[in-house]
Design a protein around this motif. Structure first.
Motif, PDB file in Angstrom:
ATOM      1  N   GLN A 305       0.694  -1.006   0.333  1.00 38.60           N
ATOM      2  CA  GLN A 305       0.045   0.013  -0.071  1.00 38.60           C
ATOM      3  C   GLN A 305       0.642   1.266   0.017  1.00 38.60           C
ATOM      4  O   GLN A 305       0.677   2.291   0.511  1.00 38.60           O
ATOM      5  N   ASN A 332       3.180  -1.789  -5.744  1.00 35.97           N
ATOM      6  CA  ASN A 332       2.380  -0.748  -5.049  1.00 35.97           C
ATOM      7  C   ASN A 332       2.151   0.328  -6.061  1.00 35.97           C
ATOM      8  O   ASN A 332       2.619   0.397  -7.174  1.00 35.97           O
ATOM      9  N   THR A 360       3.509  -1.340 -11.132  1.00 35.39           N
ATOM     10  CA  THR A 360       3.483  -0.039 -10.153  1.00 35.39           C
ATOM     11  C   THR A 360       2.873   1.031 -10.679  1.00 35.39           C
ATOM     12  O   THR A 360       2.988   2.217 -10.399  1.00 35.39           O
TER      13      THR A 360
END
Length: 461
Positions: A305, A332, A360
């Motif tokens: 997160q 992430n 990402t």
């Protein structure tokens, strides 16, 4: 077989270890806990007086003889020999009394089945004993772990998915961790590490020789992690700590992990994938990382997160890192903004060899920033950009950068996306990926020819 003499001697070290742990945690003890093994009949039958002599005598046995002895032991304990165990013994390769693996995964071992295994554990040393999901109950677990400890039966033990070991089982496991000379890796995954198990493990780690510890999905968040970190601050043996999927949060848990990095300089790998460290937690980790002048080399933060805001903290830390070699930030939501924040710090960092940025949300803009990094940084060897929508513009920038980069030997990229309709763009992307691959192969060949000994390099010059 019962080894009360070993365990009674160890009670004093238990008390000493508990005191050291409580002092480290800055807690006041509210009364001593009596630690002792169950009565003789509840652990293991057939006490052996001289384990070293026994191992020496038994090491000359063939696997056929061990198989026969196991069948006789099963008869004495009134249990059926396990076909899977017989098969492994019959098909195994024994070198000097050592066998690669004893796989007991899912075997459902009750107390008598565990005791029947003593002759096998007494006669052979295994590189790996797999007890995953063996449904060990308290007495059986205590018996089996006590035997493994006494006979030094393995270097790698997996006791995952056994949630009913009870106090005696955990006490036996703690004794094994503390006393074993040859046990180097332990896996205790999918088992709640709360209350007594957390304390027993932490006390054992104060004097353990373990170098690798896997505690995935062990409910370590909160007080259990606090207790574990308290022990690991003074541990000087552990090299790898794997804590995947423990619901580790961005406040208290990250604070403890940052504290661990401030005080422990022997850890080489810290895996925190699939937790909730988030941006605030990353800041705590970065504060600890700055103290790692000689220590941590791999930090795995996949799926935590973390967003672009967290890259501000990492950007301040990267130029100061001297030993970190692998950083995984995959899964992430960093986006192009996060990569832009890391661009200049990555250019000046001299330790990082592998950077994981898979999935990402990086597009061509972020790929261009990374291309600029590769044009300046001559240390990074592997970059993972898979599962990111990088198209022609980003691929072209990466291809141009690799014409002057001499270190990158692996760049992970997705194939041409199926939704791409334009034929020219598809062909261009395919060509650029091929050029990137060829540049990486050339770097790999070049690096393989370089001498690994610095003195050789000096002589070459």
């Amino acid at each position: 077989m019962t080894h009360c003499s070993d365990n009674e001697k160890d009670e004093q070290s238990d008390d000493d270890g508990a005191q050291r742990l409580q002092e480290n945690l800055k807690k006041t003890s509210k009364g001593g806990k009596h630690v002792s093994f169950p009565p003789d009949g509840q652990i293991v039958s057939g006490f052996a007086e001289h384990k070293n002599a026994d191992r020496k005598d038994e090491s000359c046995l063939t696997l056929t003889e061990v198989t026969a002895a196991y069948q006789q032991s099963c008869s004495r304990h009134q249990v059926q020999p396990r076909p899977h165990i017989l098969q492994q013994l019959q098909q195994g390769v024994c070198v000097g009394g050592s066998v690669k693996c004893l796989d007991l995964k899912g075997e459902r071992l009750d107390h008598r089945s565990c005791e029947a295994l003593e002759v096998v554990l007494k006669s052979l040393h295994f590189d790996f004993i797999n007890l995953q999901a063996a449904q060990l109950e308290e007495n059986g677990a205590a018996s089996l772990l006590d035997m493994i400890s006494y006979y030094e039966s393995t270097t790698h033990l997996d006791i995952s998915d056994n949630s009913s070991m009870g106090t005696s089982g955990w006490r036996a496991l703690a004794h094994l961790i503390k006393q074993s000379v040859c046990l180097s890796r332990l896996d205790v995954c999918n088992v709640p590490m709360v209350d007594y198990p957390a304390l027993a493990l932490s006390k054992a780690l104060l004097t353990s020789r373990l170098t690798v510890l896997h505690l995935h999905n062990a409910q370590l968040s909160g007080m259990p992690l606090y207790t574990l970190v308290g022990a690991l601050k003074v541990n000087r043996a552990l090299r790898e700590l794997h804590l995947t999927n423990n619901l580790l949060n961005s406040y208290q848990d990250a604070l403890q992990l940052g504290d661990l990095l401030r005080y422990n300089t022997t850890l080489r790998t810290l895996e925190l994938s699939r937790n909730a460290v988030a941006d605030a937690g990353l800041e705590e980790l970065c504060d600890g990382l700055r103290r790692q002048t000689a220590g941590l080399k791999l930090l795995l933060l996949r799926n935590n997160q973390i967003t672009a805001k967290g890259m501000v903290h990492l950007a301040k830390t990267l130029p100061l890192l001297k030993v970190l070699q692998v950083l995984d930030l995959a899964e992430n939501v960093l986006g192009d903004e996060g990569v832009q924040d890391l661009r200049t710090p990555l250019m000046v960092n001299c330790s990082l060899l592998q950077l994981g940025l898979a999935q990402t949300n990086i597009t061509c803009e972020g790929a261009v920033a990374l291309a600029e990094v590769l044009a300046e940084n001559c240390h990074i060897q592997r970059l993972d950009l898979s599962q990111n929508p990088v198209r022609v513009g980003g691929l072209m920038a990466l291809s141009l950068a690799l014409r002057i980069n001499c270190s990158l030997d692996s760049l992970d990229l997705d194939q041409v996306p199926p939704e791409e309709q334009d034929q020219f763009l598809m062909e261009t992307q395919t060509r650029l990926r091929s050029e990137i691959r060829q540049c990486c192969l050339a770097n790999a060949r070049r690096l393989s020819r370089l001498p690994t000994d610095p003195s050789e390099a000096d002589g070459a010059r």
